[in-house]
Design a protein around this motif. Sequence first.
Motif, PDB file in Angstrom:
ATOM      1  N   TYR A   1       2.319   9.432   3.240  1.00  0.00           N
ATOM      2  CA  TYR A   1       1.891  10.714   2.673  1.00  0.00           C
ATOM      3  C   TYR A   1       2.890  11.792   3.086  1.00  0.00           C
ATOM      4  O   TYR A   1       2.777  12.348   4.184  1.00  0.00           O
ATOM      5  N   PRO A   2       3.876  12.110   2.230  1.00  0.00           N
ATOM      6  CA  PRO A   2       4.927  13.062   2.607  1.00  0.00           C
ATOM      7  C   PRO A   2       4.409  14.443   3.000  1.00  0.00           C
ATOM      8  O   PRO A   2       4.869  15.002   4.003  1.00  0.00           O
ATOM      9  N   ASP A   3       3.482  15.005   2.243  1.00  0.00           N
ATOM     10  CA  ASP A   3       3.000  16.353   2.542  1.00  0.00           C
ATOM     11  C   ASP A   3       2.304  16.427   3.896  1.00  0.00           C
ATOM     12  O   ASP A   3       2.430  17.407   4.618  1.00  0.00           O
ATOM     13  N   ALA A   4       1.569  15.395   4.246  1.00  0.00           N
ATOM     14  CA  ALA A   4       0.844  15.358   5.517  1.00  0.00           C
ATOM     15  C   ALA A   4       1.713  14.819   6.664  1.00  0.00           C
ATOM     16  O   ALA A   4       1.277  14.843   7.816  1.00  0.00           O
ATOM     17  N   ARG A   5       2.905  14.318   6.313  1.00  0.00           N
ATOM     18  CA  ARG A   5       3.789  13.705   7.312  1.00  0.00           C
ATOM     19  C   ARG A   5       3.019  12.653   8.118  1.00  0.00           C
ATOM     20  O   ARG A   5       3.009  12.655   9.343  1.00  0.00           O
ATOM     21  N   LYS A   6       2.405  11.751   7.355  1.00  0.00           N
ATOM     22  CA  LYS A   6       1.533  10.739   7.951  1.00  0.00           C
ATOM     23  C   LYS A   6       1.677   9.443   7.167  1.00  0.00           C
ATOM     24  O   LYS A   6       1.942   9.452   5.964  1.00  0.00           O
ATOM     25  N   ALA A   7       1.475   8.332   7.865  1.00  0.00           N
ATOM     26  CA  ALA A   7       1.450   7.020   7.229  1.00  0.00           C
ATOM     27  C   ALA A   7       0.181   6.294   7.665  1.00  0.00           C
ATOM     28  O   ALA A   7      -0.175   6.304   8.839  1.00  0.00           O
ATOM     29  N   LYS A   8      -0.504   5.699   6.703  1.00  0.00           N
ATOM     30  CA  LYS A   8      -1.671   4.868   7.000  1.00  0.00           C
ATOM     31  C   LYS A   8      -1.215   3.416   6.959  1.00  0.00           C
ATOM     32  O   LYS A   8      -0.626   2.971   5.976  1.00  0.00           O
ATOM     33  N   VAL A   9      -1.514   2.690   8.030  1.00  0.00           N
ATOM     34  CA  VAL A   9      -1.081   1.307   8.151  1.00  0.00           C
ATOM     35  C   VAL A   9      -2.293   0.389   8.060  1.00  0.00           C
ATOM     36  O   VAL A   9      -3.288   0.591   8.766  1.00  0.00           O
ATOM     37  N   TYR A  10      -2.160  -0.627   7.200  1.00  0.00           N
ATOM     38  CA  TYR A  10      -3.201  -1.640   7.026  1.00  0.00           C
ATOM     39  C   TYR A  10      -2.604  -3.011   7.294  1.00  0.00           C
ATOM     40  O   TYR A  10      -1.452  -3.281   6.965  1.00  0.00           O
ATOM     41  N   ARG A  11      -3.427  -3.880   7.873  1.00  0.00           N
ATOM     42  CA  ARG A  11      -3.027  -5.259   8.164  1.00  0.00           C
ATOM     43  C   ARG A  11      -4.048  -6.194   7.540  1.00  0.00           C
ATOM     44  O   ARG A  11      -5.264  -5.956   7.631  1.00  0.00           O
TER      45      ARG A  11
END
Length: 184
Positions: free
Chosen positions: A132-142
């Motif tokens: 998520y570029p605007d939030a400067r965040k990445a959600k990681v799923y496994r």
Amino acid sequence: MEAAHYREHYTVDDYRLWEGDWELIEGVPLAMVPSPGITHQRLAMRIATQLSQALDDCPRCEALFEIDVEFSRDTVVRPDVLVLCQPPEGERLTRAPEWIFEILSPHTARRDEEAKFRLYRDEGVSHYVLVYPDARKAKVYRLVDGAYRKVGDFRDERHRFELPDCSVDFDFARLWDGNHAPAG
């Protein structure tokens, strides 16, 4: 009669004849947005560069970007960045990579969070990362027992991804450095 009976259904053979940029999910054509913006390209390059360097010690795995993955006769997608840990059969990818990154934009968020989430899970992609570029965040799923489990939200942390023959320490802080342009 239901509208579903009249829904057109396309295949990879049809897809290969189309002009422009498309994805095909379960026979339904989905137009891709125009060329990604600067922020999207910067993130994709930073992801691919970091993966390429990290995979130097993992000879079976390689990072690729903007390449079609043909999951079936009626499903073709183009992830932003992926990691493949088995040799491709020819010039086309026809099986699930180990790891996929999708960089979200307002126009693609729903497709990436819902349709591709289900598709990648069902196809057995071990790791799925939504950026998520605007939030400067990445959600990681496994992928665990056929279902995606959220590992966490990452901004400036490192996370170790386990691949079949190696592990990769990915530094999410390196994605955002100098990234001041608006998302695109």
